[in-house]
Write a protein that holds these residues in place. Structure first.
Motif, mmCIF file in Angstrom:
data_model
loop_
_atom_site.group_PDB
_atom_site.id
_atom_site.type_symbol
_atom_site.label_atom_id
_atom_site.label_comp_id
_atom_site.label_asym_id
_atom_site.label_seq_id
_atom_site.Cartn_x
_atom_site.Cartn_y
_atom_site.Cartn_z
ATOM 1 N N CYS A 13 0.840 -1.217 0.000
ATOM 2 C CA CYS A 13 0.000 0.000 0.000
ATOM 3 C C CYS A 13 0.865 1.253 0.000
ATOM 4 O O CYS A 13 0.615 2.185 -0.775
ATOM 5 N N SER A 16 2.528 1.718 -3.339
ATOM 6 C CA SER A 16 1.555 2.180 -4.329
ATOM 7 C C SER A 16 1.279 3.670 -4.161
ATOM 8 O O SER A 16 1.218 4.409 -5.147
ATOM 9 N N LEU A 112 -6.363 3.564 -1.003
ATOM 10 C CA LEU A 112 -5.039 3.108 -0.565
ATOM 11 C C LEU A 112 -4.757 3.505 0.886
ATOM 12 O O LEU A 112 -4.256 2.699 1.667
#
Length: 129
Positions: A13, A16, A112
């Motif tokens: 996460c 990203s 996210l």
């Protein structure tokens, strides 16, 4: 073993978020400008056996013509060639112009961050025992 999966998920996460934010950094830190553009064509690409299309926009700024391709591909060539659209770009970077999609980007960042928060809460045993 569960902790390793939670740590790996949280790392994914955070990676990203970093990968997306580093491309959006200029957009996030500079004032946004708007400009009218015309769809001049569509770029096509094959993905998973189906054809996808992204609009190519042309606009003039400071006496120079700019052509930019949309970053979002769709299943059909939309909008039609000749359509006028409004693009947003960070001040001083007309090469980064794209249609404004604030809800799309807010939802991506929100998902996210939310997933990261859930993983952290699970690691801290605030949820799920």
């Amino acid at each position: 073993m569960e902790l390793y999966f939670l740590i790996a998920g949280q790392a994914l996460c955070l990676f990203s978020l970093w990968a997306i934010a580093r491309h959006d950094w200029v957009r996030l830190t500079r004032a946004s400008r708007r400009i009218g553009a015309v769809v001049t064509g569509h770029r096509s690409s094959w993905s998973d056996g189906s054809k996808s299309f992204a609009a190519i926009y042309r606009f003039t700024l400071g006496g120079a013509e700019h052509d930019v391709t949309d970053a979002v591909y769709g299943s059909s060539p939309k909008p039609p060639v000749g359509t006028r659209v409004e693009l947003a770009y960070p001040e001083g970077r007309p090469d980064l112009a794209r249609p404004p999609r604030p809800l799309l980007w807010l939802s991506i960042y929100g998902l996210l961050v939310g997933l990261d928060a859930v993983l952290l809460a699970k690691m801290m045993r605030w949820i799920g025992g």
